[in-house]
Every structure is written in structure tokens, then in C-alpha cells.
Design a protein around this motif. Structure first.
Motif, PDB file in Angstrom:
ATOM      1  N   GLN A 572       0.844  -1.372  -0.250  1.00  0.00           N
ATOM      2  CA  GLN A 572      -0.107   0.060  -0.133  1.00  0.00           C
ATOM      3  C   GLN A 572       1.001   1.245  -0.441  1.00  0.00           C
ATOM      4  O   GLN A 572      -0.168   2.426  -0.318  1.00  0.00           O
ATOM      5  CB  GLN A 572      -0.999  -0.254   1.112  1.00  0.00           C
ATOM      6  CG  GLN A 572      -2.154  -1.082   1.124  1.00  0.00           C
ATOM      7  CD  GLN A 572      -2.057  -2.362   0.673  1.00  0.00           C
ATOM      8  OE1 GLN A 572      -1.107  -2.625   1.683  1.00  0.00           O
ATOM      9  NE2 GLN A 572      -2.311  -2.898   0.046  1.00  0.00           N
ATOM     10  N   VAL A 573       1.713   1.199   0.158  1.00  0.00           N
ATOM     11  CA  VAL A 573       3.004   1.991  -0.363  1.00  0.00           C
ATOM     12  C   VAL A 573       3.785   2.618  -1.086  1.00  0.00           C
ATOM     13  O   VAL A 573       3.966   3.841  -2.000  1.00  0.00           O
ATOM     14  CB  VAL A 573       4.222   2.339   1.373  1.00  0.00           C
ATOM     15  CG1 VAL A 573       5.338   3.470   1.384  1.00  0.00           C
ATOM     16  CG2 VAL A 573       3.500   1.973   2.481  1.00  0.00           C
ATOM     17  N   GLU A 574       3.966   1.401  -1.170  1.00  0.00           N
ATOM     18  CA  GLU A 574       5.265   1.642  -2.409  1.00  0.00           C
ATOM     19  C   GLU A 574       4.818   0.454  -3.766  1.00  0.00           C
ATOM     20  O   GLU A 574       4.704  -0.513  -3.442  1.00  0.00           O
ATOM     21  CB  GLU A 574       6.660   1.198  -2.415  1.00  0.00           C
ATOM     22  CG  GLU A 574       7.662   1.657  -1.843  1.00  0.00           C
ATOM     23  CD  GLU A 574       9.070   1.392  -1.672  1.00  0.00           C
ATOM     24  OE1 GLU A 574       9.554   1.899  -2.633  1.00  0.00           O
ATOM     25  OE2 GLU A 574       8.970   0.966  -0.399  1.00  0.00           O
ATOM     26  N   SER A 575       4.256   1.412  -4.770  1.00  0.00           N
ATOM     27  CA  SER A 575       3.171   0.482  -5.501  1.00  0.00           C
ATOM     28  C   SER A 575       3.025   1.182  -7.540  1.00  0.00           C
ATOM     29  O   SER A 575       2.719   2.290  -7.374  1.00  0.00           O
ATOM     30  CB  SER A 575       1.895  -0.377  -5.587  1.00  0.00           C
ATOM     31  OG  SER A 575       1.095  -0.894  -6.533  1.00  0.00           O
ATOM     32  N   GLU A 576       3.320   0.740  -8.537  1.00  0.00           N
ATOM     33  CA  GLU A 576       2.203   1.310  -9.595  1.00  0.00           C
ATOM     34  C   GLU A 576       1.468   1.941  -9.316  1.00  0.00           C
ATOM     35  O   GLU A 576       0.626   1.089  -8.376  1.00  0.00           O
ATOM     36  CB  GLU A 576       2.518   0.136 -11.218  1.00  0.00           C
ATOM     37  CG  GLU A 576       1.901   0.821 -11.609  1.00  0.00           C
ATOM     38  CD  GLU A 576       1.886   0.182 -12.971  1.00  0.00           C
ATOM     39  OE1 GLU A 576       1.598   0.461 -13.834  1.00  0.00           O
ATOM     40  OE2 GLU A 576       2.472  -1.658 -13.001  1.00  0.00           O
ATOM     41  N   GLY A 577       0.826   3.032  -9.527  1.00  0.00           N
ATOM     42  CA  GLY A 577      -0.287   3.457  -9.735  1.00  0.00           C
ATOM     43  C   GLY A 577      -0.897   4.726  -8.792  1.00  0.00           C
ATOM     44  O   GLY A 577      -1.866   5.582  -8.510  1.00  0.00           O
ATOM     45  N   TYR A 578       0.046   4.857  -8.011  1.00  0.00           N
ATOM     46  CA  TYR A 578      -0.254   5.557  -6.763  1.00  0.00           C
ATOM     47  C   TYR A 578       1.468   6.059  -6.765  1.00  0.00           C
ATOM     48  O   TYR A 578       1.909   5.566  -6.174  1.00  0.00           O
ATOM     49  CB  TYR A 578      -0.874   5.930  -5.738  1.00  0.00           C
ATOM     50  CG  TYR A 578      -0.928   4.026  -4.818  1.00  0.00           C
ATOM     51  CD1 TYR A 578       0.166   3.768  -4.070  1.00  0.00           C
ATOM     52  CD2 TYR A 578      -1.107   3.115  -5.827  1.00  0.00           C
ATOM     53  CE1 TYR A 578       0.349   2.872  -3.463  1.00  0.00           C
ATOM     54  CE2 TYR A 578      -1.303   1.780  -5.831  1.00  0.00           C
ATOM     55  CZ  TYR A 578      -0.732   2.173  -3.687  1.00  0.00           C
ATOM     56  OH  TYR A 578       0.077   0.420  -3.007  1.00  0.00           O
ATOM     57  N   ASP A 579       1.979   7.513  -6.041  1.00  0.00           N
ATOM     58  CA  ASP A 579       3.090   7.953  -5.251  1.00  0.00           C
ATOM     59  C   ASP A 579       2.827   8.222  -3.696  1.00  0.00           C
ATOM     60  O   ASP A 579       1.331   8.739  -3.146  1.00  0.00           O
ATOM     61  CB  ASP A 579       3.368   9.602  -5.837  1.00  0.00           C
ATOM     62  CG  ASP A 579       3.113   9.979  -6.973  1.00  0.00           C
ATOM     63  OD1 ASP A 579       4.883   8.476  -7.214  1.00  0.00           O
ATOM     64  OD2 ASP A 579       2.584  11.150  -7.694  1.00  0.00           O
ATOM     65  N   ARG A 580       3.567   8.429  -2.897  1.00  0.00           N
ATOM     66  CA  ARG A 580       3.719   7.864  -1.627  1.00  0.00           C
ATOM     67  C   ARG A 580       3.223   9.492  -1.202  1.00  0.00           C
ATOM     68  O   ARG A 580       3.534  10.237  -1.256  1.00  0.00           O
ATOM     69  CB  ARG A 580       4.966   7.865  -0.962  1.00  0.00           C
ATOM     70  CG  ARG A 580       5.584   5.838  -1.664  1.00  0.00           C
ATOM     71  CD  ARG A 580       7.133   6.335  -1.628  1.00  0.00           C
ATOM     72  NE  ARG A 580       7.588   5.789  -0.040  1.00  0.00           N
ATOM     73  CZ  ARG A 580       8.373   5.604   0.437  1.00  0.00           C
ATOM     74  NH1 ARG A 580       9.927   5.520  -0.798  1.00  0.00           N
ATOM     75  NH2 ARG A 580       9.365   5.490   1.542  1.00  0.00           N
ATOM     76  N   ARG A 581       2.320   9.576   0.568  1.00  0.00           N
ATOM     77  CA  ARG A 581       2.460  10.407   0.663  1.00  0.00           C
ATOM     78  C   ARG A 581       3.285  11.153   1.585  1.00  0.00           C
ATOM     79  O   ARG A 581       3.453  12.059   1.922  1.00  0.00           O
ATOM     80  CB  ARG A 581       1.141  10.195   1.483  1.00  0.00           C
ATOM     81  CG  ARG A 581      -0.735  10.154   1.175  1.00  0.00           C
ATOM     82  CD  ARG A 581      -1.570   9.750   1.746  1.00  0.00           C
ATOM     83  NE  ARG A 581      -1.371   9.257   2.645  1.00  0.00           N
ATOM     84  CZ  ARG A 581      -1.802   7.334   1.920  1.00  0.00           C
ATOM     85  NH1 ARG A 581      -2.476   7.389   0.878  1.00  0.00           N
ATOM     86  NH2 ARG A 581      -2.016   6.595   3.048  1.00  0.00           N
ATOM     87  N   ASP A 582       3.985   9.714   2.062  1.00  0.00           N
ATOM     88  CA  ASP A 582       5.487  10.611   3.368  1.00  0.00           C
ATOM     89  C   ASP A 582       6.175   9.361   2.348  1.00  0.00           C
ATOM     90  O   ASP A 582       6.262   8.708   2.437  1.00  0.00           O
ATOM     91  CB  ASP A 582       5.225  10.549   4.537  1.00  0.00           C
ATOM     92  CG  ASP A 582       4.189  10.126   4.960  1.00  0.00           C
ATOM     93  OD1 ASP A 582       4.735   8.526   4.945  1.00  0.00           O
ATOM     94  OD2 ASP A 582       3.034  10.012   5.294  1.00  0.00           O
ATOM     95  N   LEU A 583       7.747   9.417   3.507  1.00  0.00           N
ATOM     96  CA  LEU A 583       8.123   8.721   3.902  1.00  0.00           C
ATOM     97  C   LEU A 583       8.385   7.770   5.212  1.00  0.00           C
ATOM     98  O   LEU A 583       9.733   7.352   5.042  1.00  0.00           O
ATOM     99  CB  LEU A 583       9.908   9.127   3.693  1.00  0.00           C
ATOM    100  CG  LEU A 583      10.185   9.935   2.106  1.00  0.00           C
ATOM    101  CD1 LEU A 583      11.142  11.123   2.303  1.00  0.00           C
ATOM    102  CD2 LEU A 583       9.491   9.197   1.090  1.00  0.00           C
TER     103      LEU A 583
END
Length: 845
Positions: A572-583
Motif C-alpha cells: 500500500q506504500v510502494e506500488s505502480e499507480g499512486y505516489d507516496r504521501r510521506d517517507l
């Protein structure tokens, strides 16, 4: 095959036949045309493995470390070997075209597909990816360089308009593509979803100039899946193949556009010619008509023990901290080892999205350490905290294999999962048995006429308690347990993108009390529709509370001789289709590390992520190893490094910040549909150097188990007298050769990466503080002296002249800086260039 012969073949086709070839024949393949001896060409996703045209556990794939991990080796030969594995896998699966490598850049650490790209630096990206391109194509498999261009984030990727100035586009974002076309000879380029400066990439002039005109690209351009949107604009542009098929914006509409004069038939002929050229290269077109060449599988380059993949994982893992030093640990000194973390037992070996494959097997970090310490030390495991990352598949070991799911016992050993495809009236079309309770079938692979699919299996729990029981999938479902209806309704998708619903379907589950060793019959019915079917049955065992888990981890650490904590990201953090909200690390993993480190000073933290994460405890633990998404041999590789059987060979291919707030370039969210690349040339380490702030770990950083020194530095020029006459000609030929003496001053064999940067102390144009111009890997025994030569290409000295729209070289002095990271510079010299000649004037630091 000559151009004349290809034209003769095209001449045998009428307009409808030609247009038909320009859209995929299915989701993962092109049309055949028997009239000219053209067979289907199968395309399949990479880059961490070759999935094949059917995504199924019955045909698993070798799972390589993620591209960030391979890039971290800084070893072009290693990348080349990984390309050879991809080629063998492609040939084994009947794949002609691998949709890799991804050479977009790490512009922001928030990029969701960061793990699938190589680096924040265009030169490192280009050089490493070229190894993959060459080895694939040497074995007759086309590489697809993607995503052309500026697809460096996932947010609104289908519609975002990236705004980037001409010089930055040429020097930074187009640079890896140019190298892979001009120097590595890529056979296919994929046009991205996004727009650049107002034009969508499947219709962009960049598909012609510079791709074909200046670079001489003679391959085929394919759209990203469903990126081609128009008939006329795309038909006139440099796009050759619209995928997937058989539907799309071309077909009969393009025929009509040609007949009406809106699209010249010469455009269609050019596209067909490019596809036929590709077919020749991959063996899908007969030399003189008739049947295409039979495509023979290559001998596998992967041994049964996975030694090649294991070596690649080790060579890319980066030791960023080793106080003491704690590592390597002598196995003979260990009696009790505590391995802590949910990801220790179930690591992420690959990122989410289209890069995923079904691995042949997975060696967890827990398994790797237990195997290495078998008979030597006791190895215990505690989760410590939970990531709540979806719903795990039902383990094959906990399914009833005695018969089929309805107890009839007529399936033998064909598999414990039953799959039934049904028509709208409920009659059976096809039934099959499977070993896995997860299914992905694209629409073209679903049995014709299927309206619904049923999946059923018998799960035998190994403990009593409150289990999470459910399934994965989006759409309409009936889910029952032991005949009782638990859900009859819809599960809404997490993403509007249909392809992402297939690649990363949502998870639905409910708590249920199950009794140890008492079988539970799980049944799922799903209405078929959309792009296909992506479903699965899953369970999660009972858990301790969060506080109980943390306390158990602290207790395990307190009594251990060594603690290995594994933390990382989730799908749910690193995947195609969406960027991360934080690190930040998900869940309570930061707290877990602090609790464990407070109990045991001999703590190693392994970071299981594909891209940078914040490590707020980084100065409170002695050793931190970045394991990336390490592929199917990740666990053995970590054990090798921790216990000293091998050293970590990686150096950072991207800068790791201390905090997201410190990152100079981080924005991935468009404003009013636009994403402005206002930072220009200054991304990654270039932006950090310009800002004057310090990251947690700089680009190029990495520690080993020995020490090194640079003993000498020399530069030999090899530049034409009139250097500025045509700065684009022979762009990758040597402009200078840097000779570096390197000595291993430690007590064991080791690896070092010599990095050469250029700087322009006084320039009339905007320049980075320094930029990578070349690099070389050194491997040496203790005390051994090595001499390496690093070639600096002509292009490294050039910049794009926006007034005259050409490459040029500014006369004057260029500093040559040599060291072990972007900030760890050990030796400096200089090269003075003029338009008449190139003088070399060394000066020691």
C-alpha cells in the motif's frame, strides 16, 4: 532483411490488413498475418522478472532484485547478467518483447514506482539499463525502453501535463533514452501516458524528433497500455503499435481516416514497416514469406540453488552504517539470534503493480539466517508489530490436498483449489484445479462466454482463535464459509484505473473464530467483467495486541547475542499507480527499532524497501543494511552479509534524506493538471549540493568490510581538435580517460566503486555543482593495488544550447573530482578545453 523486401511484404497487404497490425491482437500479443509469414509477437512485463502472457502460479518466474537494487551494484556486468536471465525466461515463456527497462528518474523520493526505476542520475541509469538492453537483444528478445518521457511520478499519470524546459528535457530526462537508443540499440520504446509541455506522449513530436531524426531510432514505438487515445493525431504521430487489443482508437476508424485523407497512408506503411523490422529481429517474420522461424527456448542461466540471483542481491545491498564495526558477525560467537519483524518472515521481494511476477520460490530473511546458522545457533522470531498489509494468500501447506473442495475426492493430486467458469445461466464452461488460491486472468484469457467464476478451497487452521478470513478482488461477489453466506454484494476498487484493479486488487475480510485442525470450506463467486479477473482467497492468523508484540520483541532482544530487525514498506506504500504521501515506515516500526535497540546494543536493522524511507533512529543502532526488494534469494543474501560470507557490494543510486521536509525536490502532485519541473537540471544529489543541506546518506555512499585509498590520478585527453564543431557527433566516444590507482588497505577481499564527477567552476550557463561523468567497479584482495580507467564521454562535457537547439561545449576549465560518493571526494584534477584544442592540466587536491 532488406528495406526493399519489407516494402514488398507491405505491398501484399491491403489497407485493412495493414491497419489491423497496428493494434494488439490480444492483451499481451500482436496480430499475426499469415499472408506475409508474420507470426504473433508476445509482449510481457519486466523488469524484475518475465511474467509471460498468462499470469499464473502454474508458470512461475525467476524474481530478480528490483532495479534500484541492481543499480546499487553500480556494476554494468551484473546488470548484463540479469538481462541474460530475463532473456532466458522470455524465451522459455515464448515472449518476444520484454517491457523493460524503466528508465524514468528518481526526481522525487515520493514516486510510487521508484523501485522499478534505476537511479536519480541519468548517466548511472543509462549505463546500467544498457546492460539489460544489450543482453536481452543479444539473445533475440526485444527490450522496451520506457516510459518516454517524464513519467517520473504516478499521481494522475494518465492526464498530467509535465512542464519542463528544453535544456532540462534534453540533458536530464531524455538522456537515458538517447543513450539506450544510440549506444545500446534498443528495438522498442514505450510512449508514456502523460503529456509533456501540452502534448500527450502518444501524439508528441518527440516520437519523431529527436527519437528518429537525431538519434536514428529504427525500432517500433508502442503505447503504454491504453495510452493511445485518438485516431487521427496518434495516427499521424510516431506511434506504431496501440496496446492492448483487439479494441482501441485505430481499427476501422483509422481506415476511414486514411480514406478521407486525414491520415496519409504513408504513415500507416511506416508504422507497419517498423513492426516488421521488430518481427525480423525477434524471429517472428519468415525471411521470404511462409512460416516464421521456430522460436527455441534458451538454456536457463539460473542454477537450481539460485546462486546468480543471490549474488546480485548481495552486490546491491548497501551498508549505510556500521558502527563498531558490528558487521560482519562471527557465526561461532553466536548462541541465540533474535530475528524481529513481520517482513523478516514474509519479506517484500518485489514492488507492486505491473512489475510483479509469481516467484519460483521465496527465501525469507528468517529462513536464510536459520539455514546459515543451522547447528550453530538458535534463531527465534517475533513479529514485533504489524503492517496490516492486506490479506495473505492461504498457505498451500494449510489447504486440504486429499481431494477436491467439495469432498468428492475426484481430483487426485491435481491441486487443492477448484476453479469453475460458468455461463450466465449457471451451466459449466470449464473446470480446473490449481495449487494457489490466487488467480489473475486478463479478459482475453477468460473462457469465451464466461459470466462468473467460482473458486473454492478447504483451509485447515493450525491454531484456534480469531482469524481474518476473506478474499481479494473488486466487483460483485458471493463469499461463504462452511456454506454460510458472509458477503453477498460489491467490493469497491481502490483505484479508478482498471489495470491497477487487476494488478493490485483490494482486500476484503472479516474476523471469524476458527478451531485448530478443523477444516473450513471457503467459497467465492465473482461476476466476470472489465479487463479480466483478479481474485484470491486469503486468511490471516490470530495476533497478539500491538503492545504484546512490542513487549515480546524487547524480551527476545534482551536475551539474544545478536538481534536482526527487519523493517520496510508495504504494497500500500510502494506500488505502480499512486505516489507516496510521506517517507515514514508504516505501522509502529520506528518504535519497534527503538525498543529493540534499547535492549540489545548488538542490533542490525535491515531495511526492506525499494526506495528511501525516513530512519529517525539511524544514529541509535550500530548497523543499517538496505536490502531493497531483494528478489527470491533475498534471505540467503542478507545472511551472507550479516555473517560475513560476503560483503555488501552496493552504493546508493539515489540520495536518502533524513526527513521529507529536507528534500529539495519532492513534489509529485499536479496543480491544475500541471506538474512543473521548476528545479531544472537540479534533481537528486545535484539539488542537495545546490541547497547546501546534507542528507542522511548521499548518492554513491556505501560501506564494505575493508578500507580503501586512492593513490594516484591522471587524465589523458582524447578530444578532436575542433571540439565544438559538432558536439553531438560521436557523443559517447571518449573525450578523456581518467586513470585512478586504488589500494585495498584492509584485511579482506572487497569491492569499491570509483566515481568520477565533473564541475565547471565558472560558467556562463547554469550548471550543477557537480555531475557524474563516469564510474568503475574495483574488486581487490587485501593489500592489493589496482589501476582502473574511467572513460569520460564527449557528452559529459556538453550542454544543450537552447538558442541554437544543439549540443555544444563551453570552452574553459572543467574540474575532475574522484571519490567514493557525491560528497566523499578524494582526488581532484582539471581539464581545460578550448574550441581549438583540449589541454590537460592535472592538479592534485
Amino acid at each position: 532483411m532488406s528495406a526493399e523486401h519489407l516494402d514488398a511484404l507491405i505491398g501484399k497487404l491491403d489497407l485493412a490488413q495493414k491497419v489491423r497490425l497496428l493494434t494488439g491482437g490480444a492483451f499481451w500479443s500482436t496480430h499475426a498475418e499469415p499472408a506475409i509469414g508474420l507470426g504473433e509477437m508476445a509482449l510481457a512485463d519486466g523488469p524484475s522478472g518475465v511474467r509471460g502472457v498468462v499470469w499464473d502460479d502454474g508458470d512461475p518466474s525467476v524474481c530478480l532484485p528490483s532495479p534500484t537494487a541492481i543499480a546499487a551494484s553500480w556494476d554494468v556486468d551484473m546488470a548484463t547478467r540479469m538481462g541474460g536471465i530475463l532473456a532466458a525466461e522470455a524465451r522459455r515463456k515464448g515472449v518476444h518483447v520484454v517491457l523493460a527497462p524503466t528508465v524514468n528518474l528518481h526526481r522525487s523520493p515520493l514516486g510510487g514506482r521508484h523501485f522499478e526505476c534505476w537511479s536519480e542520475d541519468p548517466l548511472l541509469t543509462a549505463r546500467m539499463a544498457a546492460g539489460v538492453v544489450r543482453s536481452l537483444q543479444d539473445d533475440g528478445v526485444a527490450a522496451t525502453v520506457k516510459h518516454y518521457v517524464a513519467n517520473d511520478a504516478e499521481t494522475d499519470r494518465r492526464h498530467v501535463d509535465v512542464r519542463v524546459d528544453e535544456r532540462t528535457l534534453r540533458e536530464v530526462y531524455l538522456a537515458p533514452f538517447e543513450y539506450l537508443v544510440r549506444d545500446a540499440g534498443a528495438w522498442m520504446v514505450m510512449a508514456a501516458y502523460n503529456s509533456v509541455n501540452g502534448a500527450t506522449m502518444t501524439e508528441h513530436d518527440l516520437l519523431t524528433d529527436p527519437l528518429r531524426s537525431a538519434w536514428g531510432f529504427d525500432g517500433a514505438v508502442v503505447s503504454d497500455w491504453r495510452a493511445a487515445r485518438t485516431t487521427v493525431a496518434a495516427g499521424r504521430a510516431g506511434l506504431d503499435l496501440a496496446m492492448p487489443g483487439p479494441d482501441g482508437p485505430w481499427g476501422a476508424a483509422l481506415e476511414d481516416a486514411v480514406r478521407s485523407g486525414e491520415v496519409d497512408e504513408a504513415h500507416v506503411d511506416a508504422k507497419v514497416r517498423n513492426l516488421l523490422c521488430l518481427a525480423v529481429r525477434v524471429g517472428a517474420l519468415a525471411p521470404l514469406g511462409g512460416d516464421p522461424f521456430p522460436r527455441q527456448p534458451l538454456a536457463s542461466t539460473v542454477s537450481a540453488d539460485g546462486a546468480e540471483v543471490r549474488a546480485a542481491a548481495r552486490d546491491g545491498m548497501v551498508l549505510v552504517r556500521n558502527d563498531g564495526p558490528l558487521l560482519p558477525v562471527d557465526p561461532a560467537a553466536l548462541r541465540k539470534v533474535a530475528v524481529i519483524g513481520e517482513l523478516a518472515a514474509d519479506p517484500r521481494i518485489q514492488g507492486g503493480g505491473s512489475a510483479q511476477v509469481r516467484p519460483v520460490y521465496t527465501v525469507s530473511i528468517l529462513d536464510g539466517l536459520r539455514a546459515a546458522l543451522d547447528g550453530v545457533a538458535e534463531v527465534s522470531h517475533v513479529d514485533g508489530c504489524h503492517l496490516d498489509d492486506g490479506l495473505p494468500d492461504i498457505p498451500a501447506s494449510r489447504m486440504d490436498h486429499s481431494g477436491d473442495a467439495d469432498g468428492c475426492g475426484d481430483a487426485g493430486d491435481a491441486g487443492p483449489v477448484r476453479l469453475r467458469w460458468l455461463r450466465a445461466d449457471g451451466t459449466l464452461i470449464h473446470e480446473e484445479r490449481r495449487t494457489s488460491a490466487r488467480l489473475t486472468r486478463w479478459a482475453t484469457d477468460v473462457p469465451p462466454g464466461a459470466s462468473a467464476v467460482e473458486m473454492s478451497a478447504t483451509f485447515v487452521p493450525d491454531r484456534s482463535g480469531s482469524w481474518h478470513v476473506g478474499f481479494t478482488g473488486a466487483g460483485t461477489f458471493v463469499f461463504t464459509v462452511d456454506g454460510d453466506v458472509v458477503l453477498d454484494g460489491a467490493v469497491n476498487p481502490e483505484h479508478d484505473d482498471g489495470a491497477l484493479q487487476m494488478l493490485g486488487p483490494p482486500h476484503w475480510y472479516t474476523p471469524m473464530e476458527l478451531v485448530a485442525d478443523r477444516p473450513a470450506e471457503l467459497f467465492l463467486r465473482h461476476r466476470v467483467g472489465g479487463l479480466g479477473v483478479a481474485i484470491g482467497l486469503g486468511v490471516r492468523p490470530p495476533r497478539r495486541s500491538a503492545e504484546e508484540e512490542l513487549a515480546a520483541a524487547a524480551e527476545a532482544a534482551r536475551t539474544a547475542d545478536l538481534t536482526v530487525v527487519v523493517v520496510g514498506t508495504s504494497e500500500q506504500v510502494e506500488s505502480e499507480g499512486y505516489d507516496r504521501r510521506d517517507l515514514r515506515l508504516p505501522g509502529r516500526q520506528d518504535e519497534l527499532v527503538r525498543r529493540v535497540a534499547a535492549e540489545n546494543p548488538r542490533t542490525v536493522v535491515v531495511v526492506n524497501s525499494g526506495s528511501p524511507v525516513e530512519l529517525p533512529w539511524r544514529n541509535d543502532v550500530p548497523s543499517i543494511l538496505l536490502g531493497w526488494f531483494g528478489g527470491q534469494e533475498m534471505g540467503h543474501a542478507v545472511a551472507d552479509i550479516v555473517l560475513g560470507a560476503a560483503e555488501p557490494g552496493g552504493r546508493l543510486p539515489t540520495t536518502w534524506p533524513d526527513r521529507l521536509d529536507d528534500v529539495p525536490v519532492s513534489e509529485t502532485t499536479p496543480v491544475d493538471g500541471r506538474l512543473e519541473y521548476d528545479e531544472g537540471l537540479h534533481i537528486g544529489y545535484r539539488a542537495w549540493l545546490r541547497s547546501g543541506s546534507s542528507p542522511a546518506y548521499p548518492f554513491g555512499h556505501g560501506l564494505g568490510y575493508t578500507s580503501w585509498e586512492l593513490t594516484e590520478l591522471g587524465v589523458a585527453p582524447d578530444i578532436d581538435a575542433d571540439i565544438d564543431a559538432d558536439a553531438d557527433a560521436d557523443a559517447y566516444d571518449a573525450a578523456a580517460v581518467v586513470t585512478v590507482g586504488v589500494r585495498n588497505t584492509g584485511e579482506r577481499h572487497g569491492k569499491q566503486v570509483v566515481q568520477v564527477y565533473l564541475a565547471r567552476p565558472s560558467s556562463t550557463v547554469d550548471r550543477p555543482v557537480r555531475w557524474l561523468a563516469g564510474f568503475a567497479v574495483v574488486r581487490a584482495e587485501a593489500g592489493e593495488m589496482s589501476t582502473v580507467e574511467v572513460t569520460l564521454p564527449r557528452r559529459a562535457f556538453a550542454h544543450w544550447d537552447v538558442e541554437h537547439h544543439r549540443w555544444t561545449v563551453e570552452p574553459g576549465r572543467f574540474d575532475v573530482l574522484v571519490g567514493f560518493s557525491a560528497t566523499d571526494i578524494h582526488r581532484t584534477t582539471a581539464i581545460s578545453l578550448s574550441t581549438a584544442r583540449a589541454d590537460v592540466r592535472p592538479r592534485d587536491k
